[in-house]
Design an enzyme around this catalytic site. Sequence first.
Site, PDB file in Angstrom:
ATOM      1  N   ASP A 306       8.435  44.699 -28.178  1.00 31.44           N
ATOM      2  CA  ASP A 306       9.670  44.228 -27.552  1.00 31.44           C
ATOM      3  C   ASP A 306      10.618  43.583 -28.560  1.00 31.44           C
ATOM      4  O   ASP A 306      10.202  43.101 -29.618  1.00 31.44           O
ATOM      5  CB  ASP A 306       9.348  43.185 -26.479  1.00 31.44           C
ATOM      6  CG  ASP A 306       8.745  43.786 -25.226  1.00 31.44           C
ATOM      7  OD1 ASP A 306       8.388  44.980 -25.252  1.00 31.44           O
ATOM      8  OD2 ASP A 306       8.617  43.056 -24.223  1.00 31.44           O
ATOM      9  N   ASP A 307      11.894  43.575 -28.172  1.00 24.68           N
ATOM     10  CA  ASP A 307      12.949  42.741 -28.766  1.00 24.68           C
ATOM     11  C   ASP A 307      13.586  43.294 -30.030  1.00 24.68           C
ATOM     12  O   ASP A 307      14.558  42.727 -30.522  1.00 24.68           O
ATOM     13  CB  ASP A 307      12.457  41.312 -29.067  1.00 24.68           C
ATOM     14  CG  ASP A 307      12.120  40.542 -27.817  1.00 24.68           C
ATOM     15  OD1 ASP A 307      12.303  41.085 -26.724  1.00 24.68           O
ATOM     16  OD2 ASP A 307      11.664  39.393 -27.929  1.00 24.68           O
ATOM     17  N   HIS A 357      15.219  47.055 -22.943  1.00 24.72           N
ATOM     18  CA  HIS A 357      14.775  45.674 -22.716  1.00 24.72           C
ATOM     19  C   HIS A 357      15.967  44.759 -22.472  1.00 24.72           C
ATOM     20  O   HIS A 357      15.896  43.560 -22.756  1.00 24.72           O
ATOM     21  CB  HIS A 357      13.965  45.198 -23.926  1.00 24.72           C
ATOM     22  CG  HIS A 357      13.110  43.988 -23.664  1.00 24.72           C
ATOM     23  ND1 HIS A 357      12.428  43.772 -22.480  1.00 24.72           N
ATOM     24  CD2 HIS A 357      12.810  42.924 -24.451  1.00 24.72           C
ATOM     25  CE1 HIS A 357      11.754  42.641 -22.561  1.00 24.72           C
ATOM     26  NE2 HIS A 357      11.975  42.093 -23.740  1.00 24.72           N
ATOM     27  N   HIS A 361      18.503  39.983 -23.337  1.00 22.91           N
ATOM     28  CA  HIS A 361      17.253  39.353 -22.912  1.00 22.91           C
ATOM     29  C   HIS A 361      17.402  38.216 -21.892  1.00 22.91           C
ATOM     30  O   HIS A 361      16.719  37.193 -21.996  1.00 22.91           O
ATOM     31  CB  HIS A 361      16.509  38.830 -24.147  1.00 22.91           C
ATOM     32  CG  HIS A 361      15.020  38.752 -23.992  1.00 22.91           C
ATOM     33  ND1 HIS A 361      14.393  37.750 -23.269  1.00 22.91           N
ATOM     34  CD2 HIS A 361      14.026  39.519 -24.485  1.00 22.91           C
ATOM     35  CE1 HIS A 361      13.083  37.912 -23.322  1.00 22.91           C
ATOM     36  NE2 HIS A 361      12.831  38.979 -24.053  1.00 22.91           N
ATOM     37  N   HIS A 448       5.583  42.129 -30.308  1.00 28.30           N
ATOM     38  CA  HIS A 448       6.999  42.032 -30.667  1.00 28.30           C
ATOM     39  C   HIS A 448       7.183  42.440 -32.122  1.00 28.30           C
ATOM     40  O   HIS A 448       6.507  41.884 -33.004  1.00 28.30           O
ATOM     41  CB  HIS A 448       7.515  40.601 -30.471  1.00 28.30           C
ATOM     42  CG  HIS A 448       7.497  40.147 -29.047  1.00 28.30           C
ATOM     43  ND1 HIS A 448       6.350  39.720 -28.414  1.00 28.30           N
ATOM     44  CD2 HIS A 448       8.494  40.063 -28.119  1.00 28.30           C
ATOM     45  CE1 HIS A 448       6.634  39.391 -27.167  1.00 28.30           C
ATOM     46  NE2 HIS A 448       7.926  39.587 -26.961  1.00 28.30           N
TER      47      HIS A 448
END
Length: 482
Positions: A306-307, A357, A361, A448
């Site tokens: 993620d991210d 995503h 966020h 991540h």
Amino acid sequence: MRTHARTHALLPSLLLLGALTFTAACAPGSNGAPGAASSDARPGATTSPTRGVDPSRIKGLQIVNDSSEHSSCPFATSYPEVPGAEAMTAAMRKDVEQRLATFRSGVCEGDQGSAGRELNISHRFLVASGDVLGVRLTTADQSGAGSGLSSRTYWYDGADRAHSPAVALVSDGARDAFLTALKDQLTGREGVDATALEGAFSAPDARATVLDDMAFTADGGLKVTVDRGDMGVPAAGEIVVTFSAKTVTPWLSAFGERAQRQTVAPGRSLDLGASSTPVPAAPTHTASGDDDTDCKRVKCLALTFDDGPAAPETATLLTHLARYEARATFFTVGQNVAAHRELVRAEARAGHEIGNHSWNHPDLTKLTPAQVASQLNRTSAAVKAATGKEPTLFRPPYGAINAQVKAATTLSPVLWDVDTEDWKYRDAAKVARAVIDKAQRNDVVLLHDIHPTSVAAVPEILRTLTARGYHFVTVSHLRATL
């Protein structure tokens, strides 16, 4: 796959406006976040929008990200690091780290009344041309009073090699005239307290605090954004005063004139006098055809990251995955995709799956359907611009999802079975052990790629679990073959 029940406290609708302010008005694929349109209809005012910047053209750009993926400590922060603008980067880092430290101590470390609070700091480039760099950081901090929404602009003068506050756009000699005109525009506005207004302009320190968000419009006007909490009783939103180019130009400092000029007619390059601007090459690993792994017959695992993308972490991760012929799913954040399109292309070229995503966020369950759609649609558009293909999957930040979020998109949601908590434990060995000890057949694992320690954990994960007979596949492949 195992499923997880998650509940999330909903905040009043006024607190949700933070994410809308910096997402809803942007066209898909555009950079960053516009402020609210000017409501000023007085002479000399204009509603001209600010100009967008393509961050992928800034050589050596890195986006400094930090986030959690846990609903008990929901935060996501980002700011850019541009070669040559070290003093400006240091100022942004200091401000972000102070806000994050305050949030974590008050919300993440056992505050009984902190349920449902969230910190989100996103960035937008205002200008990146010639010897001028301008960035706005927008903060939605729901741990405090009022809307928790605020914004600040950071400016860098490459000619003087100095970080400048927003008020430096106006010359010292014209400061009084500018302030008088601004006070006149603010007087009588809804929510503006006369005493607070007078106090805000009474001293240089107070003025610098209040006038910390100033940017040029596409036609050379100057937009001044004031947080409502600085002018009176805290309330959702902000107050915007926009002066026309004709009105503001006589007030500008030499730096302000260059910033105005580079905003109206930006050049193709940015030169801040950096001694070097290294640009790491994106990996060129290419998938050797479609994945034919049958997860009904062999043990499969879906690693998800993620991210990102992040430079250079994502590039390093792609090399680790290629060494073991492992495929993964990347749930990318839109503002990072815009900055690092070449890394997203490299992910797709290597046979990995690109998921959505959100743009910056936020907890999607606290947004309106229009805000959710904006967050996801902008990110999907950015991914398509990079790879030619839109995502089909999305991971809601913090795993926060409800019926309203599901109804706002056609993307399929993906949660996880194994949470490494790598955002909390920046320890490669601990992260690797969490996956190796906890993962079971057909699990989805949360990691991540913005954390170097998480990327460093991947070789041990791949080496150990490959030896145990595991195959690493994308989430869509796992779903399709079960």
